[in-house]
Design an enzyme around this catalytic site. Structure first.
Site, PDB file in Angstrom:
ATOM      1  N   ASP A  82      32.614  38.522  30.102  1.00 60.54           N
ATOM      2  CA  ASP A  82      33.301  38.195  31.356  1.00 60.54           C
ATOM      3  C   ASP A  82      32.474  38.745  32.535  1.00 60.54           C
ATOM      4  O   ASP A  82      32.068  39.917  32.516  1.00 60.54           O
ATOM      5  CB  ASP A  82      34.687  38.876  31.301  1.00 60.54           C
ATOM      6  CG  ASP A  82      35.603  38.441  32.436  1.00 60.54           C
ATOM      7  OD1 ASP A  82      35.456  37.318  32.930  1.00 60.54           O
ATOM      8  OD2 ASP A  82      36.483  39.249  32.806  1.00 60.54           O
ATOM      9  N   HIS A  83      32.210  37.923  33.532  1.00 58.51           N
ATOM     10  CA  HIS A  83      31.473  38.324  34.738  1.00 58.51           C
ATOM     11  C   HIS A  83      30.127  38.981  34.431  1.00 58.51           C
ATOM     12  O   HIS A  83      29.807  40.047  34.986  1.00 58.51           O
ATOM     13  CB  HIS A  83      32.320  39.267  35.608  1.00 58.51           C
ATOM     14  CG  HIS A  83      33.506  38.588  36.201  1.00 58.51           C
ATOM     15  ND1 HIS A  83      33.424  37.716  37.252  1.00 58.51           N
ATOM     16  CD2 HIS A  83      34.813  38.631  35.859  1.00 58.51           C
ATOM     17  CE1 HIS A  83      34.628  37.241  37.547  1.00 58.51           C
ATOM     18  NE2 HIS A  83      35.498  37.775  36.702  1.00 58.51           N
ATOM     19  N   GLU A 134      30.207  30.604  37.906  1.00 58.98           N
ATOM     20  CA  GLU A 134      31.234  30.667  38.951  1.00 58.98           C
ATOM     21  C   GLU A 134      30.649  30.226  40.288  1.00 58.98           C
ATOM     22  O   GLU A 134      29.559  30.648  40.662  1.00 58.98           O
ATOM     23  CB  GLU A 134      31.782  32.098  39.055  1.00 58.98           C
ATOM     24  CG  GLU A 134      32.834  32.241  40.158  1.00 58.98           C
ATOM     25  CD  GLU A 134      33.666  33.521  40.029  1.00 58.98           C
ATOM     26  OE1 GLU A 134      33.942  33.950  38.899  1.00 58.98           O
ATOM     27  OE2 GLU A 134      34.014  34.086  41.070  1.00 58.98           O
ATOM     28  N   HIS A 180      41.102  38.997  41.930  1.00 58.00           N
ATOM     29  CA  HIS A 180      41.321  39.970  40.852  1.00 58.00           C
ATOM     30  C   HIS A 180      42.294  41.073  41.278  1.00 58.00           C
ATOM     31  O   HIS A 180      42.436  41.349  42.466  1.00 58.00           O
ATOM     32  CB  HIS A 180      39.988  40.626  40.458  1.00 58.00           C
ATOM     33  CG  HIS A 180      39.058  39.686  39.755  1.00 58.00           C
ATOM     34  ND1 HIS A 180      37.795  39.421  40.202  1.00 58.00           N
ATOM     35  CD2 HIS A 180      39.222  38.944  38.639  1.00 58.00           C
ATOM     36  CE1 HIS A 180      37.207  38.562  39.385  1.00 58.00           C
ATOM     37  NE2 HIS A 180      38.052  38.251  38.437  1.00 58.00           N
ATOM     38  N   GLY A 181      42.914  41.705  40.295  1.00 52.86           N
ATOM     39  CA  GLY A 181      43.702  42.902  40.555  1.00 52.86           C
ATOM     40  C   GLY A 181      45.168  42.635  40.808  1.00 52.86           C
ATOM     41  O   GLY A 181      45.664  41.507  40.650  1.00 52.86           O
ATOM     42  N   HIS A 210      40.131  32.358  37.394  1.00 52.93           N
ATOM     43  CA  HIS A 210      40.116  33.833  37.303  1.00 52.93           C
ATOM     44  C   HIS A 210      41.224  34.378  38.199  1.00 52.93           C
ATOM     45  O   HIS A 210      41.797  33.658  39.024  1.00 52.93           O
ATOM     46  CB  HIS A 210      38.769  34.371  37.797  1.00 52.93           C
ATOM     47  CG  HIS A 210      37.683  34.232  36.795  1.00 52.93           C
ATOM     48  ND1 HIS A 210      37.083  35.306  36.189  1.00 52.93           N
ATOM     49  CD2 HIS A 210      37.086  33.133  36.275  1.00 52.93           C
ATOM     50  CE1 HIS A 210      36.156  34.882  35.353  1.00 52.93           C
ATOM     51  NE2 HIS A 210      36.132  33.556  35.390  1.00 52.93           N
ATOM     52  N   GLY A 211      41.487  35.677  38.056  1.00 52.62           N
ATOM     53  CA  GLY A 211      42.437  36.333  38.951  1.00 52.62           C
ATOM     54  C   GLY A 211      43.821  35.711  38.852  1.00 52.62           C
ATOM     55  O   GLY A 211      44.483  35.513  39.873  1.00 52.62           O
ATOM     56  N   ALA A 212      44.259  35.429  37.630  1.00 53.55           N
ATOM     57  CA  ALA A 212      45.483  34.632  37.449  1.00 53.55           C
ATOM     58  C   ALA A 212      46.703  35.447  37.025  1.00 53.55           C
ATOM     59  O   ALA A 212      47.744  34.867  36.710  1.00 53.55           O
ATOM     60  CB  ALA A 212      45.210  33.526  36.433  1.00 53.55           C
ATOM     61  N   ASP A 255      43.790  40.011  32.995  1.00 55.11           N
ATOM     62  CA  ASP A 255      43.514  41.409  32.673  1.00 55.11           C
ATOM     63  C   ASP A 255      44.602  42.309  33.277  1.00 55.11           C
ATOM     64  O   ASP A 255      45.239  43.108  32.583  1.00 55.11           O
ATOM     65  CB  ASP A 255      42.130  41.809  33.212  1.00 55.11           C
ATOM     66  CG  ASP A 255      41.690  43.184  32.723  1.00 55.11           C
ATOM     67  OD1 ASP A 255      42.449  43.812  31.955  1.00 55.11           O
ATOM     68  OD2 ASP A 255      40.603  43.644  33.099  1.00 55.11           O
TER      69      ASP A 255
HETATM   70  P1  13P Z   1      43.492  39.445  36.948  1.00 55.12           P
HETATM   71  O1  13P Z   1      43.029  40.687  37.653  1.00 55.12           O
HETATM   72  O2  13P Z   1      44.343  38.596  37.845  1.00 55.12           O
HETATM   73  O3  13P Z   1      44.157  39.723  35.648  1.00 55.12           O
HETATM   74  O4  13P Z   1      42.185  38.567  36.644  1.00 55.12           O
HETATM   75  C1  13P Z   1      41.375  38.880  35.536  1.00 55.12           C
HETATM   76  C2  13P Z   1      40.082  38.158  35.537  1.00 55.12           C
HETATM   77  O5  13P Z   1      39.832  37.222  36.278  1.00 55.12           O
HETATM   78  C3  13P Z   1      39.077  38.622  34.576  1.00 55.12           C
HETATM   79  O6  13P Z   1      37.873  37.936  34.678  1.00 55.12           O
HETATM   80  O1  G3H Z   2      37.574  40.578  36.406  1.00 52.64           O
HETATM   81  C1  G3H Z   2      37.291  41.615  35.842  1.00 52.64           C
HETATM   82  C2  G3H Z   2      38.136  42.106  34.733  1.00 52.64           C
HETATM   83  O2  G3H Z   2      39.431  42.433  35.180  1.00 52.64           O
HETATM   84  C3  G3H Z   2      37.431  43.242  34.057  1.00 52.64           C
HETATM   85  O3  G3H Z   2      37.457  44.368  34.866  1.00 52.64           O
HETATM   86  O4  G3H Z   2      35.114  45.132  35.204  1.00 52.64           O
HETATM   87  O5  G3H Z   2      37.073  46.719  35.322  1.00 52.64           O
HETATM   88  O6  G3H Z   2      36.328  45.779  33.128  1.00 52.64           O
HETATM   89  P1  G3H Z   2      36.424  45.583  34.621  1.00 52.64           P
HETATM   90 ZN    ZN Z   3      37.478  37.301  36.670  1.00 56.04          ZN
END
Ligand code: 13P
Ligand code: G3H
Ligand code: ZN
Length: 308
Positions: A82-83, A134, A180-181, A210-212, A255
């Site tokens: 991821d990312h 992305e 995110h978050g 993402h960010g869902a 996440d």
């Molecule tokens: P959330 O922070 O909304 O759960 O998004 C997670 C995410 O996009 C991980 O790549």
């Molecule tokens: O989008 C990122 C994910 O929530 C993962 O977060 O980089 O803190 O592991 P992290």
């Molecule tokens: Zn993400």
């Protein structure tokens, strides 16, 4: 069963009109929670691992835990970076059993994002590993933001079409106002579904949101009841997720909701049983809370029953 690629999982999802959840893991408990949720729901799942997760747990532990989970499991799973931003980490993941990679060049200029994405596609293709890229930046749409400011970070449909054609990625993460978050909106929820519709008309590959996370009220209340301080936390409502899936989103990243569920359960044990010091009695309820949250997401995304 052997690990699948995101290309395999998402092609089926796009065809079937549902989305596969990509759930972030950092340790054994989170991984077990995701896989047992998938088994209970007969749903595929993407095991998402960030560069931070690799730093925390170590690549060999991550790969062997996920392989073991997949070998024992009856549902299709993929192992996804991821990312990804660091080419060395991306190379190690490709060489060591990941079946999907995200290259996140969203912070770069269009041409640079395209160049690094093309490089990663070249590396990944040799091993049959899927690639997600992305375009656009994840940032909430503020109420007072001007049209030009908004255009600067949301995904431009025409640019997305060119990007996909020239990079040949398997999936594209787009920006329509999620972030995110746990703090996604200061005011009203504001997502650009018209933009999603236009992108989906122009692009044939699976689209990713993402960010869902939803930051569900019940989960938030429980965490706060046992001492968490999360004033103003706000997520994406379930109806907006349903809408996004109906308009062509095939992969949804979660996440934050896992983290919130986990800390709520752990705080409850630590508060109610201060005499407890067996880690299994503390982490076990955290694992169970994540399982329930993941099952609810699978039902919401329409992936329940798709692994049957
Ligand atoms: P959330 O922070 O909304 O759960 O998004 C997670 C995410 O996009 C991980 O790549
Ligand atoms: O989008 C990122 C994910 O929530 C993962 O977060 O980089 O803190 O592991 P992290
Ligand atoms: Zn993400």
């Amino acid at each position: 069963m052997p690990l699948r690629t995101n290309h395999e999982l998402l092609t089926l999802a796009k065809r079937g009109g549902y989305a596969v959840g990509a759930f972030n893991t950092n340790n054994l408990e989170i991984l077990q929670a995701i896989v047992s949720a998938g088994e209970a729901e007969k749903s595929p799942a993407i095991i998402a691992v960030s560069e931070g997760a690799i730093q925390y747990a170590g690549l060999p532990f991550i790969v062997s835990m996920v392989r073991t989970a997949s070998d024992q499991s009856s549902i299709p799973l993929s192992l996804h970076l991821d990312h990804g931003k660091d080419l060395d980490i991306i190379g190690s993941c490709v060489e060591n059993g990941f079946t999907s990679i995200m290259i996140d060049g969203s912070h770069l200029k269009f041409q640079e994002n395209m160049a690094i994405t093309q490089k990663v596609v070249q590396i990944a293709r040799k091993k049959g590993v899927s690639v997600e890229a992305e375009l656009g930046r994840l940032k909430g749409i503020e109420e007072k933001v001007s049209v030009s400011e908004r255009e600067a970070f949301l995904t431009d449909p025409q640019a997305a079409e060119e990007f996909v054609k020239k990079t040949e990625v398997d999936a594209l993460a787009i920006a329509i106002g999620t972030s995110h978050g746990a703090y996604k909106f200061k005011g009203e929820v504001n997502l650009d579904f018209e933009r999603l519709k236009e992108i989906a008309q122009r692009i044939d590959i699976p689209l990713v949101l993402h960010g869902a996370s939803g930051v569900p009220q019940s989960v938030l209340e429980k965490a706060e009841r046992f001492g968490a301080k999360l004033p103003g936390a706000k997520g994406i409502p379930d109806d907006a997720i349903r809408m996004a899936v109906s308009l062509g989103i095939s992969k949804i990243n979660i996440d934050t909701d896992l983290r919130l569920s986990f800390i709520g359960a752990i705080r409850e044990v630590l508060t109610n049983k201060p005499e407890e010091f067996d880690p299994r009695k503390i982490l076990g309820p955290g694992r169970e809370a994540i399982r329930q949250t993941v099952q609810a997401k699978m039902r919401l995304f329409g992936s329940s029953g798709k692994a049957a």
